[in-house]
Motif scaffolding. Structure first.
Motif, PDB file in Angstrom:
ATOM      1  N   GLU A  69      -2.531 -15.944  -1.720  1.00 48.32           N
ATOM      2  CA  GLU A  69      -3.801 -15.750  -2.459  1.00 48.32           C
ATOM      3  C   GLU A  69      -3.909 -14.315  -2.977  1.00 48.32           C
ATOM      4  OE1 GLU A  69      -3.417 -16.224   0.749  1.00 48.32           O
ATOM      5  OE2 GLU A  69      -4.599 -14.717   1.835  1.00 48.32           O
ATOM      6  N   LYS A  70      -3.188 -13.379  -2.373  1.00 47.08           N
ATOM      7  CA  LYS A  70      -3.160 -11.986  -2.862  1.00 47.08           C
ATOM      8  C   LYS A  70      -1.753 -11.659  -3.367  1.00 47.08           C
ATOM      9  CE  LYS A  70      -7.417 -10.778  -1.870  1.00 47.08           C
ATOM     10  NZ  LYS A  70      -8.384 -10.497  -2.958  1.00 47.08           N
ATOM     11  N   ARG A  71      -1.025 -12.696  -3.752  1.00 49.90           N
ATOM     12  CA  ARG A  71       0.331 -12.558  -4.325  1.00 49.90           C
ATOM     13  C   ARG A  71       1.248 -11.757  -3.390  1.00 49.90           C
ATOM     14  NH1 ARG A  71      -2.566 -15.879  -6.247  1.00 49.90           N
ATOM     15  NH2 ARG A  71      -3.061 -16.069  -8.461  1.00 49.90           N
ATOM     16  N   HIS A  95       4.732 -15.949  -6.480  1.00 50.50           N
ATOM     17  CA  HIS A  95       5.340 -14.619  -6.620  1.00 50.50           C
ATOM     18  C   HIS A  95       5.885 -14.150  -5.279  1.00 50.50           C
ATOM     19  CE1 HIS A  95       3.768 -14.139 -10.672  1.00 50.50           C
ATOM     20  NE2 HIS A  95       2.609 -14.604 -10.228  1.00 50.50           N
ATOM     21  N   ALA A 127       3.466  -8.750  -4.958  1.00 48.74           N
ATOM     22  CA  ALA A 127       2.817  -7.852  -5.937  1.00 48.74           C
ATOM     23  C   ALA A 127       2.880  -6.401  -5.481  1.00 48.74           C
ATOM     24  CB  ALA A 127       1.370  -8.274  -6.135  1.00 48.74           C
ATOM     25  N   LEU A 135       2.487  -2.970  -3.063  1.00 46.81           N
ATOM     26  CA  LEU A 135       1.444  -2.357  -2.232  1.00 46.81           C
ATOM     27  C   LEU A 135       0.083  -2.997  -2.487  1.00 46.81           C
ATOM     28  CD1 LEU A 135       0.457   0.083  -0.473  1.00 46.81           C
ATOM     29  CD2 LEU A 135       0.190   1.319  -2.619  1.00 46.81           C
ATOM     30  N   ASP A 136      -0.656  -3.218  -1.410  1.00 46.62           N
ATOM     31  CA  ASP A 136      -2.021  -3.723  -1.557  1.00 46.62           C
ATOM     32  C   ASP A 136      -2.881  -2.576  -2.091  1.00 46.62           C
ATOM     33  OD1 ASP A 136      -4.732  -4.410  -1.140  1.00 46.62           O
ATOM     34  OD2 ASP A 136      -4.104  -5.931   0.300  1.00 46.62           O
ATOM     35  N   LEU A 137      -3.197  -2.634  -3.378  1.00 42.37           N
ATOM     36  CA  LEU A 137      -3.897  -1.524  -4.041  1.00 42.37           C
ATOM     37  C   LEU A 137      -5.310  -1.339  -3.515  1.00 42.37           C
ATOM     38  CD1 LEU A 137      -2.537  -2.181  -7.635  1.00 42.37           C
ATOM     39  CD2 LEU A 137      -1.947  -0.257  -6.158  1.00 42.37           C
ATOM     40  N   TRP A 173       6.027   3.122   5.802  1.00 48.82           N
ATOM     41  CA  TRP A 173       6.896   2.200   5.039  1.00 48.82           C
ATOM     42  C   TRP A 173       8.367   2.598   5.222  1.00 48.82           C
ATOM     43  CZ3 TRP A 173       5.631  -1.095   0.391  1.00 48.82           C
ATOM     44  CH2 TRP A 173       4.296  -1.525   0.417  1.00 48.82           C
ATOM     45  N   GLY A 181       6.985  -3.260  -7.563  1.00 48.37           N
ATOM     46  CA  GLY A 181       6.529  -2.140  -6.762  1.00 48.37           C
ATOM     47  C   GLY A 181       7.102  -2.215  -5.357  1.00 48.37           C
ATOM     48  N   GLY A 182       6.194  -2.151  -4.378  1.00 50.57           N
ATOM     49  CA  GLY A 182       6.623  -2.194  -2.981  1.00 50.57           C
ATOM     50  C   GLY A 182       7.358  -3.477  -2.624  1.00 50.57           C
ATOM     51  N   GLU A 240      10.790  -2.664  -3.443  1.00 46.69           N
ATOM     52  CA  GLU A 240      11.296  -1.711  -2.436  1.00 46.69           C
ATOM     53  C   GLU A 240      11.680  -2.450  -1.148  1.00 46.69           C
ATOM     54  OE1 GLU A 240       7.732   0.979  -2.904  1.00 46.69           O
ATOM     55  OE2 GLU A 240       9.302   2.491  -2.771  1.00 46.69           O
ATOM     56  N   TYR A 261      11.178 -11.674 -11.646  1.00 47.35           N
ATOM     57  CA  TYR A 261      11.213 -10.519 -12.542  1.00 47.35           C
ATOM     58  C   TYR A 261      10.850  -9.271 -11.755  1.00 47.35           C
ATOM     59  CZ  TYR A 261       6.099 -11.005 -13.027  1.00 47.35           C
ATOM     60  OH  TYR A 261       4.746 -11.095 -12.782  1.00 47.35           O
ATOM     61  N   GLU A 293       4.094   1.288 -10.488  1.00 44.34           N
ATOM     62  CA  GLU A 293       3.536   2.550  -9.979  1.00 44.34           C
ATOM     63  C   GLU A 293       3.237   3.502 -11.128  1.00 44.34           C
ATOM     64  OE1 GLU A 293       6.060   0.911  -8.721  1.00 44.34           O
ATOM     65  OE2 GLU A 293       6.090   1.034  -6.537  1.00 44.34           O
ATOM     66  N   ARG A 321       0.045   2.789 -12.672  1.00 44.28           N
ATOM     67  CA  ARG A 321      -1.105   2.915 -11.755  1.00 44.28           C
ATOM     68  C   ARG A 321      -1.388   4.369 -11.392  1.00 44.28           C
ATOM     69  NH1 ARG A 321      -2.231  -1.940 -13.096  1.00 44.28           N
ATOM     70  NH2 ARG A 321      -0.940  -3.588 -12.250  1.00 44.28           N
ATOM     71  N   GLY A 357       6.693   4.675  -2.874  1.00 45.20           N
ATOM     72  CA  GLY A 357       6.505   5.313  -1.570  1.00 45.20           C
ATOM     73  C   GLY A 357       7.215   4.583  -0.452  1.00 45.20           C
TER      74      GLY A 357
HETATM   75  C1  1HE Z   1      -3.649  -7.697  -5.421  1.00 38.06           C
HETATM   76  C2  1HE Z   1      -2.423  -7.140  -5.821  1.00 38.06           C
HETATM   77  C3  1HE Z   1      -2.082  -5.867  -5.287  1.00 38.06           C
HETATM   78  C4  1HE Z   1      -2.645  -9.036  -6.810  1.00 38.06           C
HETATM   79  N1  1HE Z   1      -2.951  -5.293  -4.435  1.00 38.06           N
HETATM   80  N2  1HE Z   1      -4.469  -7.078  -4.572  1.00 38.06           N
HETATM   81  N3  1HE Z   1       1.353  -3.602  -7.756  1.00 38.06           N
HETATM   82  C5  1HE Z   1       0.921  -3.913  -8.992  1.00 38.06           C
HETATM   83  O1  1HE Z   1       0.503  -3.080  -9.753  1.00 38.06           O
HETATM   84  C6  1HE Z   1       0.959  -5.371  -9.348  1.00 38.06           C
HETATM   85  C7  1HE Z   1      -0.457  -5.905  -9.427  1.00 38.06           C
HETATM   86  N4  1HE Z   1      -0.517  -7.347  -9.540  1.00 38.06           N
HETATM   87  C8  1HE Z   1      -0.264  -8.028 -10.695  1.00 38.06           C
HETATM   88  O2  1HE Z   1       0.159  -7.485 -11.697  1.00 38.06           O
HETATM   89  C9  1HE Z   1      -0.567  -9.495 -10.672  1.00 38.06           C
HETATM   90  O3  1HE Z   1      -1.445  -9.767  -9.602  1.00 38.06           O
HETATM   91  C10 1HE Z   1       0.706 -10.406 -10.513  1.00 38.06           C
HETATM   92  C11 1HE Z   1       1.531 -10.344 -11.813  1.00 38.06           C
HETATM   93  C12 1HE Z   1       1.571  -9.991  -9.332  1.00 38.06           C
HETATM   94  C13 1HE Z   1       0.237 -11.861 -10.285  1.00 38.06           C
HETATM   95  O4  1HE Z   1      -0.641 -12.255 -11.318  1.00 38.06           O
HETATM   96  P1  1HE Z   1      -1.559 -13.541 -11.100  1.00 38.06           P
HETATM   97  O5  1HE Z   1      -2.296 -13.782 -12.389  1.00 38.06           O
HETATM   98  O6  1HE Z   1      -0.737 -14.644 -10.544  1.00 38.06           O
HETATM   99  O7  1HE Z   1      -2.601 -13.158  -9.928  1.00 38.06           O
HETATM  100  P2  1HE Z   1      -3.926 -12.231  -9.992  1.00 38.06           P
HETATM  101  O8  1HE Z   1      -5.079 -13.041 -10.464  1.00 38.06           O
HETATM  102  O9  1HE Z   1      -3.656 -10.960 -10.702  1.00 38.06           O
HETATM  103  O10 1HE Z   1      -4.100 -11.852  -8.453  1.00 38.06           O
HETATM  104  C14 1HE Z   1      -4.549 -12.792  -7.491  1.00 38.06           C
HETATM  105  C15 1HE Z   1      -5.298 -12.016  -6.423  1.00 38.06           C
HETATM  106  O11 1HE Z   1      -4.405 -11.115  -5.780  1.00 38.06           O
HETATM  107  C16 1HE Z   1      -6.402 -11.137  -7.006  1.00 38.06           C
HETATM  108  O12 1HE Z   1      -7.433 -11.041  -6.029  1.00 38.06           O
HETATM  109  P3  1HE Z   1      -8.791 -11.936  -6.163  1.00 38.06           P
HETATM  110  O13 1HE Z   1      -9.572 -11.580  -4.939  1.00 38.06           O
HETATM  111  O14 1HE Z   1      -9.415 -11.519  -7.457  1.00 38.06           O
HETATM  112  O15 1HE Z   1      -8.319 -13.373  -6.187  1.00 38.06           O
HETATM  113  C17 1HE Z   1      -5.730  -9.795  -7.149  1.00 38.06           C
HETATM  114  O16 1HE Z   1      -6.653  -8.701  -7.127  1.00 38.06           O
HETATM  115  C18 1HE Z   1      -4.876  -9.776  -5.911  1.00 38.06           C
HETATM  116  N5  1HE Z   1      -3.742  -8.874  -6.047  1.00 38.06           N
HETATM  117  N6  1HE Z   1      -1.813  -7.976  -6.676  1.00 38.06           N
HETATM  118  C19 1HE Z   1      -4.097  -5.888  -4.106  1.00 38.06           C
HETATM  119  N7  1HE Z   1      -0.933  -5.261  -5.588  1.00 38.06           N
HETATM  120  C20 1HE Z   1       4.617   2.114  -0.851  1.00 38.06           C
HETATM  121  S1  1HE Z   1       4.273   2.496  -2.436  1.00 38.06           S
HETATM  122  C21 1HE Z   1       4.391   1.041  -3.353  1.00 38.06           C
HETATM  123  C22 1HE Z   1       3.562   1.205  -4.591  1.00 38.06           C
HETATM  124  C23 1HE Z   1       3.326  -0.092  -5.272  1.00 38.06           C
HETATM  125  O17 1HE Z   1       3.747  -1.142  -4.857  1.00 38.06           O
HETATM  126  S2  1HE Z   1       2.432   0.012  -6.702  1.00 38.06           S
HETATM  127  C24 1HE Z   1       2.515  -1.553  -7.402  1.00 38.06           C
HETATM  128  C25 1HE Z   1       1.265  -2.329  -7.158  1.00 38.06           C
END
Ligand code: 1HE
Length: 262
Positions: A28-30, A63, A66, A68-70, A88, A112-113, A116, A131, A136, A139, A144
Protein backbone atom coordinates in the motif's frame (compact mmCIF):
# COMPACT_ATOMS: atom_id res chain seq x y z
CA UNK A 1 9.65 -20.16 9.73
CA UNK A 2 10.77 -19.87 13.32
CA UNK A 3 12.68 -16.60 13.40
CA UNK A 4 14.06 -15.92 16.86
CA UNK A 5 13.00 -12.29 16.87
CA UNK A 6 9.77 -10.74 15.73
CA UNK A 7 9.74 -9.01 12.34
CA UNK A 8 7.63 -5.94 11.46
CA UNK A 9 4.46 -6.58 9.47
CA UNK A 10 6.14 -5.01 6.43
CA UNK A 11 8.28 -8.18 6.13
CA UNK A 12 7.04 -11.72 5.52
CA UNK A 13 9.12 -14.87 5.63
CA UNK A 14 8.52 -18.28 4.09
CA UNK A 15 10.76 -21.29 4.02
CA UNK A 16 11.43 -23.60 1.03
CA UNK A 17 13.96 -26.17 2.21
CA UNK A 18 17.35 -24.50 2.60
CA UNK A 19 16.02 -21.25 1.09
CA UNK A 20 14.19 -18.51 3.01
CA UNK A 21 12.00 -16.12 1.03
CA UNK A 22 11.89 -12.66 2.56
CA UNK A 23 9.13 -10.48 1.08
CA UNK A 24 8.72 -6.73 1.37
CA UNK A 25 5.06 -6.62 2.33
CA UNK A 26 3.98 -2.99 2.43
CA UNK A 27 2.45 -2.72 -1.05
CA UNK A 28 0.00 0.00 0.00
CA UNK A 29 3.06 2.29 0.39
CA UNK A 30 4.85 0.70 -2.59
CA UNK A 31 7.24 -1.00 -0.15
CA UNK A 32 8.71 2.34 0.91
CA UNK A 33 11.47 1.54 3.39
CA UNK A 34 10.63 2.97 6.79
CA UNK A 35 12.83 2.55 9.86
CA UNK A 36 10.85 -0.46 11.08
CA UNK A 37 11.42 -2.27 7.77
CA UNK A 38 15.14 -1.46 7.61
CA UNK A 39 15.64 -2.62 11.21
CA UNK A 40 13.50 -5.66 10.43
CA UNK A 41 15.88 -6.55 7.58
CA UNK A 42 18.71 -6.40 10.09
CA UNK A 43 16.86 -8.64 12.52
CA UNK A 44 16.04 -11.12 9.77
CA UNK A 45 19.66 -11.47 8.64
CA UNK A 46 21.02 -11.46 12.20
CA UNK A 47 18.76 -14.30 13.29
CA UNK A 48 18.79 -16.52 10.19
CA UNK A 49 18.64 -20.16 11.24
CA UNK A 50 21.81 -22.11 10.38
CA UNK A 51 19.76 -24.37 8.11
CA UNK A 52 19.09 -21.45 5.73
CA UNK A 53 21.76 -21.49 3.01
CA UNK A 54 20.40 -18.81 0.65
CA UNK A 55 17.75 -16.10 0.70
CA UNK A 56 15.38 -14.79 -1.96
CA UNK A 57 14.32 -11.17 -1.46
CA UNK A 58 11.04 -10.37 -3.22
CA UNK A 59 8.28 -7.80 -2.93
CA UNK A 60 4.47 -7.72 -2.88
CA UNK A 61 2.36 -5.48 -5.11
CA UNK A 62 3.17 -3.79 -8.39
CA UNK A 63 6.53 -2.30 -7.37
CA UNK A 64 9.65 -3.70 -5.75
CA UNK A 65 10.28 -0.59 -3.66
CA UNK A 66 9.68 3.18 -3.80
CA UNK A 67 12.85 3.67 -1.73
CA UNK A 68 13.15 5.64 1.46
CA UNK A 69 9.89 6.36 3.23
CA UNK A 70 9.80 10.11 2.57
CA UNK A 71 7.22 10.70 5.28
CA UNK A 72 9.85 9.78 7.87
CA UNK A 73 12.66 11.80 6.27
CA UNK A 74 10.95 15.14 6.54
CA UNK A 75 11.21 15.16 10.34
CA UNK A 76 14.98 14.55 10.44
CA UNK A 77 17.59 17.18 11.24
CA UNK A 78 21.21 16.95 10.00
CA UNK A 79 22.60 14.88 12.85
CA UNK A 80 19.68 12.47 12.80
CA UNK A 81 20.08 12.30 9.02
CA UNK A 82 23.69 11.13 9.37
CA UNK A 83 22.65 8.54 11.92
CA UNK A 84 19.78 7.40 9.69
CA UNK A 85 22.12 6.87 6.75
CA UNK A 86 24.63 5.05 8.96
CA UNK A 87 21.91 2.63 10.06
CA UNK A 88 21.18 1.82 6.40
CA UNK A 89 24.92 1.29 5.81
CA UNK A 90 25.11 -1.10 8.76
CA UNK A 91 22.06 -3.07 7.69
CA UNK A 92 22.94 -3.29 4.00
CA UNK A 93 26.54 -4.25 4.84
CA UNK A 94 25.12 -7.00 7.00
CA UNK A 95 23.31 -8.27 3.89
CA UNK A 96 26.22 -7.92 1.47
CA UNK A 97 28.79 -9.35 3.88
CA UNK A 98 26.45 -11.70 5.68
CA UNK A 99 26.45 -15.48 5.94
CA UNK A 100 24.35 -16.43 2.93
CA UNK A 101 23.96 -15.20 -0.64
CA UNK A 102 20.81 -13.21 -1.40
CA UNK A 103 18.94 -13.32 -4.72
CA UNK A 104 16.67 -10.31 -5.31
CA UNK A 105 13.61 -10.52 -7.53
CA UNK A 106 12.74 -7.07 -8.91
CA UNK A 107 9.65 -5.75 -10.66
CA UNK A 108 8.08 -2.34 -11.21
CA UNK A 109 9.82 0.58 -9.51
CA UNK A 110 13.25 -0.27 -8.10
CA UNK A 111 14.10 3.24 -7.09
CA UNK A 112 16.18 5.22 -4.63
CA UNK A 113 16.74 3.20 -1.48
CA UNK A 114 15.02 0.24 -3.15
CA UNK A 115 17.80 0.16 -5.75
CA UNK A 116 20.39 0.61 -3.00
CA UNK A 117 18.92 -2.42 -1.21
CA UNK A 118 18.93 -4.53 -4.37
CA UNK A 119 22.53 -3.47 -5.05
CA UNK A 120 23.58 -4.78 -1.64
CA UNK A 121 22.42 -8.28 -2.60
CA UNK A 122 24.37 -10.78 -4.64
CA UNK A 123 22.23 -11.82 -7.60
CA UNK A 124 19.44 -9.77 -9.16
CA UNK A 125 16.59 -11.14 -11.27
CA UNK A 126 14.50 -8.51 -13.09
CA UNK A 127 11.03 -9.03 -14.46
CA UNK A 128 10.44 -7.03 -17.67
CA UNK A 129 8.31 -4.52 -15.72
CA UNK A 130 11.30 -3.43 -13.61
CA UNK A 131 12.65 0.07 -13.94
CA UNK A 132 15.41 1.86 -12.10
CA UNK A 133 15.81 5.45 -10.94
CA UNK A 134 17.51 7.58 -8.31
CA UNK A 135 14.86 10.24 -7.56
CA UNK A 136 16.99 11.59 -4.73
CA UNK A 137 18.18 14.23 -7.21
CA UNK A 138 14.64 15.55 -7.75
CA UNK A 139 13.79 15.35 -4.04
CA UNK A 140 16.68 17.63 -3.04
CA UNK A 141 18.50 14.87 -1.18
CA UNK A 142 21.32 12.40 -1.87
CA UNK A 143 21.62 8.64 -1.74
CA UNK A 144 22.18 7.43 1.81
CA UNK A 145 21.99 3.66 1.72
CA UNK A 146 25.41 2.99 0.22
CA UNK A 147 24.29 3.82 -3.33
CA UNK A 148 27.26 6.04 -4.11
CA UNK A 149 29.59 3.22 -3.05
CA UNK A 150 27.84 0.27 -4.72
CA UNK A 151 26.16 1.68 -7.84
CA UNK A 152 29.26 3.21 -9.49
CA UNK A 153 30.87 -0.21 -9.16
CA UNK A 154 27.91 -1.72 -11.02
CA UNK A 155 27.19 0.87 -13.72
CA UNK A 156 29.92 3.53 -13.46
CA UNK A 157 30.04 6.99 -11.89
CA UNK A 158 28.86 8.83 -15.00
CA UNK A 159 25.68 6.76 -15.39
CA UNK A 160 24.87 7.31 -11.76
CA UNK A 161 25.42 11.06 -12.29
CA UNK A 162 22.98 10.95 -15.21
CA UNK A 163 20.35 9.08 -13.13
CA UNK A 164 20.64 11.61 -10.31
CA UNK A 165 21.02 14.83 -12.30
CA UNK A 166 18.43 14.26 -15.02
CA UNK A 167 15.90 12.03 -13.26
CA UNK A 168 16.41 9.47 -16.03
CA UNK A 169 15.00 5.98 -15.63
CA UNK A 170 16.45 2.78 -17.05
CA UNK A 171 14.07 0.07 -18.19
CA UNK A 172 14.55 -3.62 -17.47
CA UNK A 173 16.35 -4.35 -20.77
CA UNK A 174 18.70 -1.39 -20.26
CA UNK A 175 19.31 -2.48 -16.66
CA UNK A 176 20.16 -5.95 -17.87
CA UNK A 177 22.64 -4.60 -20.45
CA UNK A 178 24.27 -2.36 -17.82
CA UNK A 179 24.59 -5.05 -15.17
CA UNK A 180 21.87 -3.88 -12.78
CA UNK A 181 20.29 -7.31 -13.21
CA UNK A 182 21.92 -10.67 -13.92
CA UNK A 183 18.74 -12.32 -15.26
CA UNK A 184 15.80 -10.89 -17.16
CA UNK A 185 12.50 -12.80 -17.09
CA UNK A 186 8.89 -12.34 -18.10
CA UNK A 187 6.45 -10.67 -15.67
CA UNK A 188 5.39 -13.13 -12.96
CA UNK A 189 8.36 -15.47 -13.56
CA UNK A 190 10.78 -13.72 -11.22
CA UNK A 191 10.11 -15.64 -8.02
CA UNK A 192 10.43 -19.04 -9.71
CA UNK A 193 13.73 -17.97 -11.30
CA UNK A 194 14.97 -16.50 -8.01
CA UNK A 195 14.10 -19.69 -6.16
CA UNK A 196 15.77 -21.87 -8.78
CA UNK A 197 18.97 -19.82 -8.45
CA UNK A 198 18.84 -19.72 -4.64
CA UNK A 199 18.32 -23.49 -4.45
CA UNK A 200 21.35 -24.01 -6.67
CA UNK A 201 23.43 -21.58 -4.57
CA UNK A 202 22.35 -23.43 -1.41
CA UNK A 203 23.96 -26.63 -2.72
CA UNK A 204 27.42 -25.01 -3.00
CA UNK A 205 30.06 -25.69 -0.42
CA UNK A 206 29.64 -23.10 2.36
CA UNK A 207 33.36 -22.33 1.95
CA UNK A 208 32.85 -21.46 -1.71
CA UNK A 209 29.92 -19.20 -0.87
CA UNK A 210 31.98 -17.56 1.87
CA UNK A 211 34.91 -17.01 -0.49
CA UNK A 212 32.71 -15.55 -3.22
CA UNK A 213 30.84 -13.24 -0.84
CA UNK A 214 33.73 -12.12 1.34
CA UNK A 215 37.06 -12.67 -0.43
CA UNK A 216 36.14 -11.92 -4.07
CA UNK A 217 34.80 -8.35 -3.67
CA UNK A 218 37.70 -7.43 -1.39
CA UNK A 219 40.26 -8.89 -3.77
CA UNK A 220 38.65 -6.95 -6.63
CA UNK A 221 39.27 -3.72 -4.71
CA UNK A 222 42.86 -4.49 -3.71
CA UNK A 223 46.12 -3.87 -5.51
CA UNK A 224 47.22 -6.85 -7.62
CA UNK A 225 49.92 -8.12 -5.29
CA UNK A 226 47.62 -8.19 -2.26
CA UNK A 227 44.88 -9.67 -4.42
CA UNK A 228 47.06 -12.56 -5.58
CA UNK A 229 48.13 -13.21 -2.01
CA UNK A 230 44.58 -13.27 -0.70
CA UNK A 231 43.46 -15.39 -3.64
CA UNK A 232 46.08 -18.06 -3.01
CA UNK A 233 45.21 -18.19 0.67
CA UNK A 234 41.49 -18.44 -0.06
CA UNK A 235 42.09 -21.08 -2.74
CA UNK A 236 44.20 -23.13 -0.32
CA UNK A 237 41.56 -22.90 2.40
CA UNK A 238 38.80 -23.92 -0.01
CA UNK A 239 40.62 -26.87 -1.58
CA UNK A 240 41.93 -28.13 1.76
CA UNK A 241 38.39 -28.57 2.95
CA UNK A 242 36.82 -32.08 3.09
CA UNK A 243 33.84 -30.84 1.10
CA UNK A 244 36.08 -29.90 -1.85
CA UNK A 245 37.85 -33.27 -1.74
CA UNK A 246 34.48 -35.06 -1.68
CA UNK A 247 33.18 -33.07 -4.65
CA UNK A 248 36.32 -33.49 -6.76
CA UNK A 249 36.44 -37.24 -6.05
CA UNK A 250 32.76 -37.48 -7.05
CA UNK A 251 33.57 -35.88 -10.39
CA UNK A 252 36.58 -38.12 -11.01
CA UNK A 253 34.45 -41.16 -10.19
CA UNK A 254 31.82 -39.89 -12.67
CA UNK A 255 29.22 -39.32 -9.95
CA UNK A 256 29.01 -35.54 -10.34
CA UNK A 257 27.29 -33.34 -12.92
CA UNK A 258 29.31 -32.23 -15.95
CA UNK A 259 29.48 -28.59 -16.98
CA UNK A 260 27.10 -28.48 -19.93
CA UNK A 261 25.12 -25.73 -21.58
CA UNK A 262 21.35 -26.22 -21.70
C1 1HE B 1 5.40 6.66 -0.39
C2 1HE B 1 6.59 6.53 -1.14
C3 1HE B 1 7.80 6.90 -0.49
C4 1HE B 1 4.95 5.93 -2.39
N1 1HE B 1 7.73 7.33 0.78
N2 1HE B 1 5.39 7.09 0.87
N3 1HE B 1 11.43 7.69 -3.53
C5 1HE B 1 10.74 8.36 -4.47
O1 1HE B 1 10.93 9.53 -4.70
C6 1HE B 1 9.68 7.57 -5.18
C7 1HE B 1 8.31 8.06 -4.75
N4 1HE B 1 7.23 7.22 -5.21
C8 1HE B 1 6.76 7.22 -6.49
O2 1HE B 1 7.29 7.85 -7.39
C9 1HE B 1 5.51 6.43 -6.74
O3 1HE B 1 4.86 6.20 -5.50
C10 1HE B 1 5.77 5.04 -7.43
C11 1HE B 1 6.20 5.27 -8.89
C12 1HE B 1 6.83 4.22 -6.70
C13 1HE B 1 4.44 4.24 -7.42
O4 1HE B 1 3.41 5.00 -8.00
P1 1HE B 1 1.90 4.57 -7.75
O5 1HE B 1 1.03 5.49 -8.58
O6 1HE B 1 1.76 3.11 -7.95
O7 1HE B 1 1.61 4.81 -6.18
P2 1HE B 1 1.35 6.19 -5.38
O8 1HE B 1 -0.09 6.56 -5.48
O9 1HE B 1 2.33 7.23 -5.76
O10 1HE B 1 1.71 5.76 -3.89
C14 1HE B 1 0.87 4.91 -3.13
C15 1HE B 1 1.06 5.29 -1.67
O11 1HE B 1 2.40 5.05 -1.28
C16 1HE B 1 0.83 6.78 -1.43
O12 1HE B 1 0.33 6.93 -0.11
P3 1HE B 1 -1.26 7.18 0.15
O13 1HE B 1 -1.38 7.23 1.64
O14 1HE B 1 -1.58 8.46 -0.55
O15 1HE B 1 -1.96 5.99 -0.47
C17 1HE B 1 2.23 7.35 -1.49
O16 1HE B 1 2.37 8.57 -0.75
C18 1HE B 1 3.01 6.25 -0.82
N5 1HE B 1 4.41 6.27 -1.20
N6 1HE B 1 6.29 6.08 -2.37
C19 1HE B 1 6.56 7.42 1.42
N7 1HE B 1 8.98 6.80 -1.10
C20 1HE B 1 18.71 6.05 2.41
S1 1HE B 1 18.52 7.30 1.32
C21 1HE B 1 17.44 6.76 0.10
C22 1HE B 1 16.81 7.96 -0.53
C23 1HE B 1 15.63 7.60 -1.36
O17 1HE B 1 15.24 6.46 -1.48
S2 1HE B 1 14.89 8.90 -2.14
C24 1HE B 1 13.73 8.19 -3.20
C25 1HE B 1 12.36 8.26 -2.63
Amino acid sequence: MAQRQKLPKSLKVERRGAVAILTLARPEKRNALNDATVLGLETFFATLPASVKAVVLAAQGTHFSAGLDLSELKILGTEDGIEHSRVWHRVFDRIEFGRVPVVTVMHGAVVGGGLELAAATHIRVAERSAYYALPEGSRGIFVGGGGSVRLPRLIGVTRMMDLMLTGRTYGAEEGQALGLSHYLVEPGDGLAKGLELAKRIATNSPTTNFAVMHALPRIAEQDRASGYLMESMMAAIAQGNDEAKKRITAFLEKRAAKVTRK
